[in-house]
Design an enzyme around this catalytic site. Sequence first.
Site, short mmCIF file in Angstrom:
data_model
loop_
_atom_site.label_atom_id
_atom_site.label_comp_id
_atom_site.label_asym_id
_atom_site.label_seq_id
_atom_site.Cartn_x
_atom_site.Cartn_y
_atom_site.Cartn_z
N ARG A 261 0.84 -1.19 0.00
CA ARG A 261 0.00 0.00 0.00
C ARG A 261 0.88 1.25 0.00
O ARG A 261 1.82 1.35 0.79
CB ARG A 261 -0.93 0.00 1.23
CG ARG A 261 -1.88 -1.19 1.23
CD ARG A 261 -2.87 -1.16 2.37
NE ARG A 261 -3.68 -2.36 2.35
CZ ARG A 261 -4.65 -2.65 3.23
NH1 ARG A 261 -4.90 -1.79 4.21
NH2 ARG A 261 -5.34 -3.77 3.13
N ARG A 276 1.98 1.57 10.39
CA ARG A 276 1.50 1.93 9.04
C ARG A 276 2.69 1.85 8.09
O ARG A 276 3.56 2.71 8.08
CB ARG A 276 0.91 3.34 9.05
CG ARG A 276 0.17 3.70 7.75
CD ARG A 276 -0.31 5.15 7.79
NE ARG A 276 -1.25 5.38 8.88
CZ ARG A 276 -2.57 5.18 8.80
NH1 ARG A 276 -3.09 4.75 7.67
NH2 ARG A 276 -3.35 5.42 9.84
N GLU A 348 -7.30 0.12 14.67
CA GLU A 348 -7.82 -0.98 13.85
C GLU A 348 -6.80 -2.11 13.68
O GLU A 348 -5.67 -1.88 13.30
CB GLU A 348 -8.23 -0.47 12.47
CG GLU A 348 -8.75 -1.57 11.55
CD GLU A 348 -8.84 -1.12 10.10
OE1 GLU A 348 -8.85 -1.99 9.21
OE2 GLU A 348 -8.87 0.11 9.84
N SER A 351 -10.82 -6.05 10.13
CA SER A 351 -12.09 -5.53 9.66
C SER A 351 -12.78 -6.61 8.84
O SER A 351 -12.13 -7.52 8.33
CB SER A 351 -11.89 -4.26 8.80
OG SER A 351 -11.21 -4.58 7.62
N ARG A 388 0.60 -4.87 12.59
CA ARG A 388 -0.26 -4.24 13.60
C ARG A 388 -0.53 -5.20 14.76
O ARG A 388 -0.65 -4.77 15.91
CB ARG A 388 -1.57 -3.78 12.97
CG ARG A 388 -1.38 -2.62 12.01
CD ARG A 388 -2.69 -2.00 11.60
NE ARG A 388 -2.45 -0.82 10.76
CZ ARG A 388 -3.37 0.09 10.48
NH1 ARG A 388 -4.60 -0.03 10.97
NH2 ARG A 388 -3.07 1.12 9.71
#
Length: 425
Positions: A261, A276, A348, A351, A388
């Site tokens: 990403r 991140r 987060e 999800s 994460r």
Amino acid sequence: MIDLRLLREDPDRVRASQRARGEDVALVDSLLSADERRRSSGVRFDELRAEQKGLGKLIGKAAGDEKAELLKRAEQLKTEVKAADAERDAADAETQELLQRLGNLVHPDVPVGGEEDFVTLETHGTHRDFAAEGFEPRDHLELGQLLGAIDVERGAKVSGSRFYFLTGVGALLELALVNAAIAQATAAGFTPMLTPALVRPQSMAGTGFLGQAAQDVYHLDNDDLYLVGTSEVALAAYHMDEILDADRLPLRYAGFSPCFRREAGSHGKDTRGIFRVHQFDKVEMFSYVLPEDSQAEHQRLLEWEKQWLTSLELPFRVIDVASADLGSSAARKYDCEAWIPTQGKYRELTSTSDCTEFQSRRLSIRVREDKKVRPLATLNGTLCAVPRTIVAILENHQQADGSVRVPEVLRPYLGGREILEPVAK
């Protein structure tokens, strides 16, 4: 994409969905107009073609002036048919282009608003009181360096900012997480999958990642291939252009892949450590179900995520994500956010999204049931986004001396190790 028939029958519902997403409501009217032109030009083309075929039969029977007139009309029709064909194709192309830009219909129970307008559905576990334990918690990067587990300096040297090395117990911890997550998914009936990290444009577009999320996608121009940001892309496209028998459903896959990403627009956010990053590994759940079963399947995916985070002994909460923060493919999305002690907030970790028929229509995946063929529903759910999860484990299970307690579920995959010990001061 949504069903054009639904758009024509209930445009106000589509407008309301666009408004809830914070997207352009005028797109709905532009699409309705293009669809009307597409249908009327199609009718016009069919009428002219029918006249052309009928005229061909008449010419064979005619003679003299009558035949000359019919031949003259045949020439006119040839031009008109060609023009009608071009008009139909242009209207169809415009309709499809506008349809690709339209997001999925938001579920009516989704909270309306932006990123901060979520609704907290439940919380699990308790936050540790580090003050009562007599020490100030270290953040994951400091812990990772003490353990010889994380090296961001050399990651930046080799690849640039937001890259990292997992070393020693850091690498072992990733492998333990992946194996434990795959074991849970397999026990729940998912088929393990190792998926491609490079996909064709139709796969990326079909899952909805070349719309509002396109800025975060890496593209290899020379090969016209995309690096996936999640194995959801490959798992969704796995049955592209196929018709599945209803008795095969539900189909559930657990994909493991590297993810890439660009993190465009996140400058200055989470720059410290590995929360991140541009590249990470992830275990992703993916389901194909009948449309009427998608909401129940969504709850199942959420329960599997909760089971996973509970097994890691992490405090977390579940939120119902607000409409403008859904992503174009999702009709509804739940996030599980773990407590990060040094940040003093939930972040987060997993999800799960119910994409209803949106992706299957774009990818032409259908189900055959009682001799009828129709689109099916697709759903996805992150089980373990590795970096994460490592952040949450290190910070929540740290001890005063910089060591980290290993959750019991991971110990069999770490040779029975109960504690990760510091290797450096």
